[in-house]
Scaffold this motif. Structure first.
Motif, mmCIF file in Angstrom:
data_model
loop_
_atom_site.group_PDB
_atom_site.id
_atom_site.type_symbol
_atom_site.label_atom_id
_atom_site.label_comp_id
_atom_site.label_asym_id
_atom_site.label_seq_id
_atom_site.Cartn_x
_atom_site.Cartn_y
_atom_site.Cartn_z
ATOM 1 N N ALA B 134 0.833 -1.199 0.000
ATOM 2 C CA ALA B 134 0.000 0.000 0.000
ATOM 3 C C ALA B 134 0.868 1.249 0.000
ATOM 4 O O ALA B 134 0.683 2.158 -0.803
ATOM 5 N N ILE B 135 1.835 1.277 0.869
ATOM 6 C CA ILE B 135 2.622 2.499 1.003
ATOM 7 C C ILE B 135 3.576 2.672 -0.184
ATOM 8 O O ILE B 135 3.798 3.776 -0.650
ATOM 9 N N VAL B 136 4.107 1.583 -0.706
ATOM 10 C CA VAL B 136 5.014 1.695 -1.848
ATOM 11 C C VAL B 136 4.245 2.154 -3.082
ATOM 12 O O VAL B 136 4.714 3.002 -3.845
ATOM 13 N N THR B 137 3.038 1.637 -3.269
ATOM 14 C CA THR B 137 2.263 2.088 -4.425
ATOM 15 C C THR B 137 1.852 3.550 -4.253
ATOM 16 O O THR B 137 1.840 4.314 -5.212
ATOM 17 N N LEU B 138 1.560 3.920 -3.020
ATOM 18 C CA LEU B 138 1.240 5.322 -2.734
ATOM 19 C C LEU B 138 2.412 6.208 -3.157
ATOM 20 O O LEU B 138 2.244 7.232 -3.821
ATOM 21 N N GLY B 139 3.607 5.783 -2.771
ATOM 22 C CA GLY B 139 4.806 6.542 -3.135
ATOM 23 C C GLY B 139 5.023 6.548 -4.634
ATOM 24 O O GLY B 139 5.317 7.587 -5.223
ATOM 25 N N PHE B 140 4.823 5.408 -5.262
ATOM 26 C CA PHE B 140 5.048 5.303 -6.701
ATOM 27 C C PHE B 140 4.137 6.261 -7.463
ATOM 28 O O PHE B 140 4.567 6.917 -8.417
ATOM 29 N N GLY B 141 2.887 6.354 -7.025
ATOM 30 C CA GLY B 141 1.953 7.269 -7.671
ATOM 31 C C GLY B 141 2.471 8.698 -7.656
ATOM 32 O O GLY B 141 2.288 9.450 -8.612
#
Lengths: 256, 370, 307
Positions: B134-141
């Motif tokens: 969740a947090i990595v995808t949040l960052g990736f966005g």
């Protein structure tokens, strides 16, 4: 000489600084029912989790069906033929009884994404076979409710049996049961005993942890006793029952 | 037996009615609400595709992807770069007129690239707890937006915040979709044509989702969602299957992105904010995680909501206070946030619970039919 | 060399803020095993509250030396209430729900807070009033001003205070007990719900301080500031080893340094291809690198899925 299906040598497992298992060696012969008993906190569940790959031992050798495993992962061991149930039932609660068992078939089936999308003949055949087998297994373990019932809506005893059906669907060589009779009444326990004897009669080796000493003694060919993370006795039930170390361990535990 | 046939015929009839009304939808919308609304419906179709893609990740495999729109952006920028005059700015010698690749060539490439990004992100995180994904995808966005905003210098790759315009429209069998076409004497404006294209793609996504759901792979995903440890004990390679779900979701996002770029003719980083990711997530959660029809309903509702708000909240406030106190945009986000909380607290299965929950209510009947 | 020293100073200042925010993530994670996505927004609300209070108080003619601590206390109180409510409303009812559920409510809370803040404070940047003289000091060619010194000292003091609370008081013992084993702690008579509430309030109070610090350091506050800050502070917590207090402090300072040195030298490293506008991407790559190579963080223990 009977072939050893599972052979553990010198297994040790530490959590932080605590030793949960020390130098445990045992073997399970193909076709037998093997019991693992011991007072609370003796390391039974830890050993069970090592055997099913949920924990990795810190030391020792793990051989199953002629292969040695360095870091056995649960899914690899399931593939190799070890299936398990859980002490505190872990079904796929929001899926149906049928789906639960069909998921057990996963490891022996092959359809991938393309099979799923194209739904070709091979996939359809495989799918039908899985469903067929799942229905048979549900009947076999004695779940009479509709196959479409959600797992969470089954009764406690049915959930326990559904876990066994799911494990059997993986076509195991070794069926490992973590306290299968926990919470069952006398009738249910008796049914379970018959079921396990049936399973063994089909050639599947059974290993179980159990608190119900009567069940263990009446069912198992051989029994190992753990205490403080060590194996203190092993042998046929009568032998073990008379073993002074075992009596001491159990009496000691009762004192607390 | 008779009942069974009636049931079947009834179902076919409903299907027929639904099909006809969907096919007539652009005409009806055009006649009743105006052409602007057909465009809005087109966007709703895109959102439905996005939501169905995310549903594979969140609904089936139970993985939380908070930067889903990034994969949409990857797809959109793929086509924006290769299907517009823009590359002339970066490589004037190599592509003096830009690289005008056909949409149908870019589409699979964009899907693969988006899927590749999915694997890159999923690989380090999927062996860990779900929260990390969740947090990595949040960052990736957010990262991908920073790159889109800044890769205009020293080489002008993305044209920065201004975005890339003059993207070639999509053509089908040599017919450009951004001009009114006449087929069998029926005049089809561009927005209608795109509607049918998107409808086709949406139908494809529904088909794929449906097939996956009822397959060995789909069952394994749901097992992971329900209990990861039990799933691995059943011999499911949880890491690979999670990666598969994540990559497939990313591919759907990439495909929707290329469609978006071709339809809109223009992309800029602004279209790919965190809020868009949240909106797509909201569609899945509100509609009903894991249920295709619920997700379609959620997508439709939330895609139309901003327009409804714009046409209701502003006039309402004008009438009551004489000015706009709360702008519809922030009200919309506020509603999304609240919906996420309220749905999880009180109706975690969403507005349209998945087949399993319904089956739970009607166990006996279904069993007899099967 | 001056650039290097300057970047170190900037990094330490920024890192102190990350550390304070990271503590909030790590405390909640340690106790509940939950990533409180909304924590970044609590920082934002803290900054906004403090700024509003400060502007109002100085408007009434209050001396800045009085207004500053007063508004900080106000912001802390406001954030504690907010943290408490977030836990009560969005997390507590879902404590035994599937793990996806509290993650989704957390993101919902973030969105709600962000948009409420936008409605209350508007979309514009708010300037932090120049209250104290903010004297610059020159050290070997680099500059550090009063505000930055105050930030570093305050952050260190607060961290030391937190360590005392956690390791020397009854409350701290209860917190550690709940983190170790919630069920056992309950059996031992620890009021688990109360401890969890207090943990959220403590973390939120730190967030308020961090919010004020950030806006004082940059001279700005904005309704969107919590998002990236939260993401980076989370990275700091993971870098240090999530669930570990010392790790959060170390991770925060390290991340501040990495970011500031990275932004200072990225131009040279990439031959001018990338500039300091990429400052915000470092945290992300640090996060990925930590998750790949040392998911337990620098000081943490294993964090892979537990049985």
């Amino acid at each position: 000489m009977t072939p050893h299906l599972l052979k553990l040598s010198g297994i040790g497992k530490q959590f932080g600084g605590l030793s949960a298992l020390t130098d445990v060696s045992l073997h399970i012969n193909a076709g037998e029912i093997y019991g693992l008993i011991g007072p609370n906190g003796a390391g039974k569940t830890t050993l069970f989790n090592v055997i099913t790959g949920l924990y990795q031992a810190n030391s020792g050798e793990f051989r199953f069906n002629g292969h040695s495993y360095q870091t056995p992962k649960p899914h690899l061991l399931a593939q190799a033929g070890i299936a398990r149930t859980f002490q505190n039932i872990r079904l796929f609660a929001n899926l149906t009884a049928l789906e639960n068992v069909m998921i057990g078939c996963h490891v022996r089936t092959h359809a991938g994404v393309f099979g799923a999308l194209l739904r070709n003949k091979a996939t359809r055949t495989e799918e039908r076979a899985s469903m067929q087998r799942a229905r048979e297994l549900l009947r076999y373990v004695g779940i009479d409710k509709p196959a479409q019932t959600l797992a969470k809506n089954l009764s406690y005893g049915e959930q326990r049996r559904l876990e066994i059906a799911r494990a059997l669907a993986t076509e195991p060589l070794l069926l490992a049961l973590d306290e299968p009779a926990a919470g069952m009444n006398a009738t249910e326990t008796e049914r379970l005993k018959v079921l396990l004897q049936n399973i063994r009669a089909k050639g599947i080796t059974v290993m179980l942890i159990e608190h119900d000493v009567k069940l263990i003694m009446g069912l198992c060919d051989r029994v190992a006793v753990l205490d403080y993370g060590r194996k203190i006795a092993e042998g046929v039930p009568d032998e073990v029952r008379g073993n002074p170390a075992v009596i001491a361990a159990y009496l000691g535990a009762d004192d607390e | 037996m008779i009942n069974y046939h009636k049931y079947l015929n009834n179902n076919r009839f409903i299907l027929f009615v639904v099909l006809v009304s969907v096919l007539l939808l652009p005409f009806a919308t055009d006649a009743l609400l105006g052409r602007g609304w057909v465009r809005i419906v087109d966007f709703a179709m895109l959102y439905i595709m996005l939501a169905l893609g995310l549903n594979i990740v969140v609904g089936y495999a139970g993985l939380l992807d908070l930067g889903y729109i990034a994969f949409f952006a990857v797809g959109a920028y793929c086509y924006a770069l290769t299907g517009s005059p823009h590359l002339a700015a970066a490589f004037p010698l190599l592509f003096p007129d830009g690289l005008h690749l056909s949409f149908w060539i870019v589409l699979p490439l964009a899907a693969l690239l988006a899927g590749g990004f999915g694997v890159l992100l999923g690989f380090p995180t999927l062996r860990l707890r779900g929260d990390y994904l969740a947090i990595v995808t949040l960052g990736f966005g957010e990262i991908i937006r920073i790159f889109m905003n800044n890769l205009n210098a020293p080489i002008n790759l993305t044209n920065g915040p201004q975005g890339i315009s003059r993207i070639d429209p999509i053509t089908v069998a040599g017919v450009s979709l951004n001009r009114t076409q006449e087929i069998f004497g029926i005049e089809l404006p561009s927005v209608h044509l795109y509607f049918y294209l998107f409808l086709g793609f949406a139908a494809l996504v529904v088909f794929v989702s449906h097939r996956l759901e009822k397959s060995r792979i789909g069952r394994a995903w749901m097992a992971i969602r329900e209990d990861e440890i039990a799933a691995s004990a059943m011999g499911i390679n949880t890491r690979n299957l999670k990666l598969l779900a994540f990559a497939m979701g990313a591919m759907f996002g990439g495909v929707s992105g290329t469609l978006f770029a071709g339809f809109q003719g223009f992309v800029s980083p602004e279209s790919f904010s965190l809020m868009e990711s949240v909106m797509v997530l909201c569609m899945v959660v509100l509609g009903g995680m894991g249920n295709i029809y619920g997700v379609i309903l959620g997508g439709l509702m939330l895609a139309l909501l901003p327009e409804v708000l714009r046409h209701s909240v502003v006039p309402l406030q004008q009438a009551m206070f004489g000015k706009t106190i709360i702008d519809p945009e922030s009200l919309r986000m506020l509603l999304f946030g609240t919906a996420l909380i309220v749905v999880m607290l009180y109706r975690p299965a969403g507005l349209w619970p998945s087949r399993v929950r319904r089956r739970e209510l009607a166990t006996d009947e279904t069993e007899q039919i099967v | 060399m001056e650039i290097f020293l300057q970047q170190i100073i900037n990094g330490l200042v920024q890192g102190s803020v990350y550390a304070l925010v990271a503590l909030g993530y790590t405390m909640v994670y340690g106790i509940l095993g939950l990533i409180n996505f909304a924590h970044g927004e609590v920082v934002m609300v803290g900054a906004m509250l403090a700024l509003s209070a400060l502007t109002a108080m100085t408007g009434w003619g209050l001396s800045p030396l009085l207004a500053l601590p007063l508004s900080l206390l106000l912001a802390m109180a406001g954030c504690m209430l907010l943290g408490y409510s977030i836990e009560r409303i969005a997390y507590r009812p879902l404590r035994h729900a599937p793990r996806l559920a509290p993650l989704i409510t957390a993101i919902g809370v973030s969105i709600v807070l962000q948009n409420l803040a936008m409605m209350i404070w508007g979309r514009e940047y708010h300037a932090f009033p120049q209250l104290i003289a903010n004297q610059p000091h020159h050290i070997a060619g680099a500059i550090i001003n009063d505000m930055q010194i105050i930030i570093i000292i305050m952050a260190l003091a607060i961290m030391a205070g937190l360590m005392v609370v956690v390791h020397r008081t009854r409350l701290g013992r209860a917190m550690r007990a709940v983190a170790e084993n919630q069920h056992a702690a309950q059996l031992m008579g620890v009021d688990v719900n109360r401890v969890i509430s207090i943990t959220f309030m403590l973390g939120s109070a730190l967030a308020a301080v961090a919010g004020l610090m950030v806006s004082a350091n940059y001279g700005l506050a904005h309704y969107y500031m919590g998002f990236l800050l939260g993401l980076k502070a989370f990275t700091a917590a993971v870098l240090g080893g999530i669930g570990n207090l010392r790790g959060a402090m170390l991770g925060g300072l390290l991340l501040g340094l990495i970011e500031s040195l990275g932004a200072g030298y990225i131009g040279d490293l990439t031959g001018g291809f990338m500039g300091s506008q990429y400052q915000d991407v470092f945290a992300f790559f640090v996060l990925i690198a930590v998750l790949v190579f040392r998911p337990s963080g620098l000081l943490g223990e294993r964090l892979a899925e537990r049985a």
